[in-house]
Write an enzyme that holds these catalytic residues in place. Structure first.
Site, PDB file in Angstrom:
ATOM      1  N   ARG A  16      62.478  -6.304  44.009  1.00 47.13           N
ATOM      2  CA  ARG A  16      63.354  -6.873  42.981  1.00 47.13           C
ATOM      3  C   ARG A  16      63.559  -5.929  41.797  1.00 47.13           C
ATOM      4  NH1 ARG A  16      59.967 -12.437  43.044  1.00 47.13           N
ATOM      5  NH2 ARG A  16      58.440 -10.993  43.948  1.00 47.13           N
ATOM      6  N   GLY A  79      51.862  -9.289  52.864  1.00 40.42           N
ATOM      7  CA  GLY A  79      51.622 -10.420  51.971  1.00 40.42           C
ATOM      8  C   GLY A  79      50.360 -10.257  51.150  1.00 40.42           C
ATOM      9  N   ASP A 104      51.089  -6.786  38.636  1.00 41.33           N
ATOM     10  CA  ASP A 104      52.321  -6.925  37.843  1.00 41.33           C
ATOM     11  C   ASP A 104      52.199  -7.974  36.746  1.00 41.33           C
ATOM     12  OD1 ASP A 104      52.322  -9.191  39.420  1.00 41.33           O
ATOM     13  OD2 ASP A 104      54.363  -8.951  40.182  1.00 41.33           O
ATOM     14  N   ARG A 332      57.409  20.986  18.533  1.00 37.64           N
ATOM     15  CA  ARG A 332      56.936  20.900  19.922  1.00 37.64           C
ATOM     16  C   ARG A 332      55.412  20.996  20.027  1.00 37.64           C
ATOM     17  NH1 ARG A 332      60.134  25.453  22.644  1.00 37.64           N
ATOM     18  NH2 ARG A 332      58.736  24.891  24.361  1.00 37.64           N
TER      19      ARG A 332
HETATM   20  C1  UD1 Z   1      52.841 -14.212  43.478  1.00 37.16           C
HETATM   21  C2  UD1 Z   1      52.214 -15.510  43.956  1.00 37.16           C
HETATM   22  C3  UD1 Z   1      52.780 -16.673  43.144  1.00 37.16           C
HETATM   23  C4  UD1 Z   1      52.537 -16.430  41.668  1.00 37.16           C
HETATM   24  C5  UD1 Z   1      53.078 -15.061  41.210  1.00 37.16           C
HETATM   25  C6  UD1 Z   1      52.592 -14.763  39.810  1.00 37.16           C
HETATM   26  C7  UD1 Z   1      51.732 -15.187  46.337  1.00 37.16           C
HETATM   27  C8  UD1 Z   1      52.135 -15.559  47.718  1.00 37.16           C
HETATM   28  N1  UD1 Z   1      52.484 -15.693  45.358  1.00 37.16           N
HETATM   29  O1  UD1 Z   1      54.240 -14.282  43.741  1.00 37.16           O
HETATM   30  O2  UD1 Z   1      52.181 -17.871  43.535  1.00 37.16           O
HETATM   31  O3  UD1 Z   1      53.120 -17.468  40.906  1.00 37.16           O
HETATM   32  O4  UD1 Z   1      52.579 -14.030  42.087  1.00 37.16           O
HETATM   33  O5  UD1 Z   1      53.198 -13.650  39.245  1.00 37.16           O
HETATM   34  O6  UD1 Z   1      50.770 -14.498  46.165  1.00 37.16           O
HETATM   35  N2  UD1 Z   1      51.205  -7.351  47.053  1.00 37.16           N
HETATM   36  C9  UD1 Z   1      50.537  -6.472  47.866  1.00 37.16           C
HETATM   37  N3  UD1 Z   1      50.803  -6.488  49.207  1.00 37.16           N
HETATM   38  C10 UD1 Z   1      51.680  -7.335  49.763  1.00 37.16           C
HETATM   39  C11 UD1 Z   1      52.371  -8.238  48.916  1.00 37.16           C
HETATM   40  C12 UD1 Z   1      52.105  -8.235  47.567  1.00 37.16           C
HETATM   41  O7  UD1 Z   1      49.709  -5.680  47.408  1.00 37.16           O
HETATM   42  O8  UD1 Z   1      51.834  -7.290  51.002  1.00 37.16           O
HETATM   43  C13 UD1 Z   1      50.930  -7.303  45.608  1.00 37.16           C
HETATM   44  C14 UD1 Z   1      52.127  -6.831  44.833  1.00 37.16           C
HETATM   45  O9  UD1 Z   1      52.108  -5.413  44.650  1.00 37.16           O
HETATM   46  C15 UD1 Z   1      51.985  -7.573  43.511  1.00 37.16           C
HETATM   47  C16 UD1 Z   1      51.214  -8.812  43.882  1.00 37.16           C
HETATM   48  O10 UD1 Z   1      50.657  -8.608  45.156  1.00 37.16           O
HETATM   49  O11 UD1 Z   1      51.250  -6.849  42.554  1.00 37.16           O
HETATM   50  C17 UD1 Z   1      52.085 -10.045  43.913  1.00 37.16           C
HETATM   51  O12 UD1 Z   1      53.191  -9.861  44.773  1.00 37.16           O
HETATM   52  P1  UD1 Z   1      54.659 -10.328  44.399  1.00 37.16           P
HETATM   53  O13 UD1 Z   1      55.553 -10.002  45.519  1.00 37.16           O
HETATM   54  O14 UD1 Z   1      55.008  -9.869  43.055  1.00 37.16           O
HETATM   55  O15 UD1 Z   1      54.421 -11.925  44.395  1.00 37.16           O
HETATM   56  P2  UD1 Z   1      55.249 -13.037  43.645  1.00 37.16           P
HETATM   57  O16 UD1 Z   1      56.445 -13.370  44.429  1.00 37.16           O
HETATM   58  O17 UD1 Z   1      55.437 -12.666  42.228  1.00 37.16           O
HETATM   59 CA    CA Z   2      55.003 -10.924  41.013  1.00 38.52          CA
END
Ligand code: UD1
Ligand code: CA
Length: 449
Positions: A16, A79, A104, A332
């Site tokens: 995103r 995931g 994040d 600088r």
């Molecule tokens: C996730 C949560 C959601 C929560 C939100 C808060 C899940 C399924 N959902 O959603 O409930 O409200 O965060 O901000 O967890 N990541 C990995 N490997 C993967 C997928 C994700 O390391 O395969 C890491 C990402 O780099 C990130 C974090 O997990 O730092 C969360 O992933 P992201 O895709 O941002 O989840 P959200 O949709 O925000």
């Molecule tokens: Ca997130």
């Protein structure tokens, strides 16, 4: 506090964000998102910090090289549960709690993490979810409760219309006990995204007869997850608001807060006035009674008291009390300007010490130089410091007077109190007190009409 370790999930691409950079490398107030998260939890001195990396891991590793963290890899991003599974090997025989954080969520405070850990200990829960009351819950996992007890987390894409109305959301920060590994092995990708959701561990742990709770601490915006550029911007705005309020509290004047950017770690002294357009980047210390005017950019520099900076670009410099820089100077890295120095219009300095009360007022380049006290450098003076291969030094002793448009072909040394005629190209050392003229003599010839 019970022993604990932290796992930071940061393997996702951050689709995103629409970027070639991994999401957690995007900077907030000059610091990558992941570094904010590591610093927040690092302050609690966990036994270990494990970071799960995947997408473009090299660039993230580079920014973590001075951090005491262990890196594990998630080769395919299947995931958040799958990401956490990759950390299991780092916790063989480990008995402490596991604080899981998403990479994040940069604004989370150390004190909030500490409350979460305490809450989890008190309640003896297998998982405690850090929740927040969001004004706009869109995109977050909703905290579904029944009779006040945490039931499950419903992800945006899987939630029912009813669940979508819930404003209590999952921050993506959890405290697990070591039943987490067993729960993870039972997660299945049966959902809209076909991903292994970490949030499914809530229901799984409950089915295993374990306790699952949620706790709401801190302000919702501190727990905001950054998924796209607009959220990154929103977080910047929040940090700016706080920083500016802190500076007002310390007696700093900011004429137009909406048109000034001040990094989270800037230190600014009392009675300093910041005018619109100033950009104060990371690692800047500014003393008392300074004036920063016009669109000046300052980074990684120490500015003493009563310094005036006008429309200038300053990076990696040290500037002494009462100095005046600009308008339009470029200071600088390695520039050390002592007390009462003036560097003016369109002048550039680099790796140079300019001692007390010396002046470089107009259109000069002074690089790899040492300049004594009370030296006047005339307009258009240049240190010719580079021969195409190496850099050479120009040393000018105190009280020298350099006329306009002088070239110093380095290496060269100018003695104390020397006087150099305008337009000279200096290739040899000048002893103290001498007058040097090194230019062609003017000739007058008959002009044919
Ligand atoms: C996730 C949560 C959601 C929560 C939100 C808060 C899940 C399924 N959902 O959603 O409930 O409200 O965060 O901000 O967890 N990541 C990995 N490997 C993967 C997928 C994700 O390391 O395969 C890491 C990402 O780099 C990130 C974090 O997990 O730092 C969360 O992933 P992201 O895709 O941002 O989840 P959200 O949709 O925000
Ligand atoms: Ca997130």
């Amino acid at each position: 506090m019970k022993n604990f370790s932290a796992v930071i999930l940061a393997a996702g691409a951050g689709t995103r964000m629409k970027s070639s950079l991994p999401k957690v490398m995007h900077k907030l107030s000059g610091k990558p998102l992941i570094n904010w998260v590591i610093d927040a939890v690092g302050a609690l001195k966990p036994d270990n910090i494990v970071v799960v990396l995947g997408h473009k891991s090299e660039s993230v590793e580079e920014s973590l090289k001075n951090k005491n963290v262990k890196i594990v890899y998630q080769k395919q991003q299947l995931g958040s549960a799958h990401a956490l599974m990759q950390a299991q090997k780092a916790f063989k025989n480990y008995k402490g709690d596991i604080l899981v954080m998403c990479g994040d969520v940069p604004l989370v405070k150390t004190s909030v993490l500490s409350s979460l850990l305490k809450h989890s200990k008190k309640n003896k829960s297998s998982v405690t979810v850090l929740a927040a009351k969001a004004d706009d819950p869109y995109g977050y996992g909703r905290i579904v409760k029944s009779g006040g007890i945490l039931e499950k987390i419903a992800e945006e894409k899987d939630a029912t219309e009813q669940e979508k109305l819930i404003r209590e959301v999952n921050s993506g920060i959890y405290c697990f006990d070591n039943n987490v590994w067993k729960a993870l092995s039972k997660v299945k990708p049966d959902n809209a995204k076909k991903e292994y959701y970490l949030t499914d561990t809530i229901e799984i742990l409950k089915k295993l007869g374990k306790k699952a709770t949620s706790v709401t601490v801190g302000n919702a915006w501190e727990l905001m997850g950054i998924n796209d550029r607009s959220q990154l911007h929103e977080a910047e705005k929040e940090l700016q608001k706080i920083k500016i309020a802190q500076l007002f509290e310390k007696g700093v004047s900011i004429i137009d807060a909406d048109n000034t950017y001040i990094s989270y770690n800037a230190q600014i002294g009392q009675d300093t006035v910041i005018y619109p357009g100033a950009f104060i980047d990371t690692d800047v210390k500014i003393g008392k009674g300074c004036t920063i005017q016009g669109s000046s950019y300052i980074k990684n520099s120490v500015i003493a008291d009563n310094v005036c900076i006008l429309y200038s670009y300053i990076n990696g410099a040290k500037i002494g009390t009462g100095s005046k820089i600009g308008p339009f100077s470029h200071i600088r890295p390695g520039s050390v300007l002592e007390e009462g120095v003036k560097v003016g219009n369109f002048s550039e300095t680099k790796k140079t010490v300019i001692s007390k009360n010396s002046k470089v007022n107009h259109l000069s380049y002074i690089g790899d130089a040492e300049i004594g006290e009370n030296v006047n450098i005339g307009a258009g003076t240049i240190t010719c410091n580079y021969d195409g291969k190496n850099k050479h030094k120009t040393v000018i002793a105190s009280d020298a007077f350099v006329g306009s448009n002088v070239n110093f072909v380095a290496p060269v040394k100018i003695g104390k109190g020397a006087l150099i005629a305008a337009g000279s190209t200096i290739t040899n050392d000048i002893p103290p007190g001498k007058l040097a003229i090194a230019r062609a003599r003017q000739e007058l010839k008959y002009r044919k009409k």
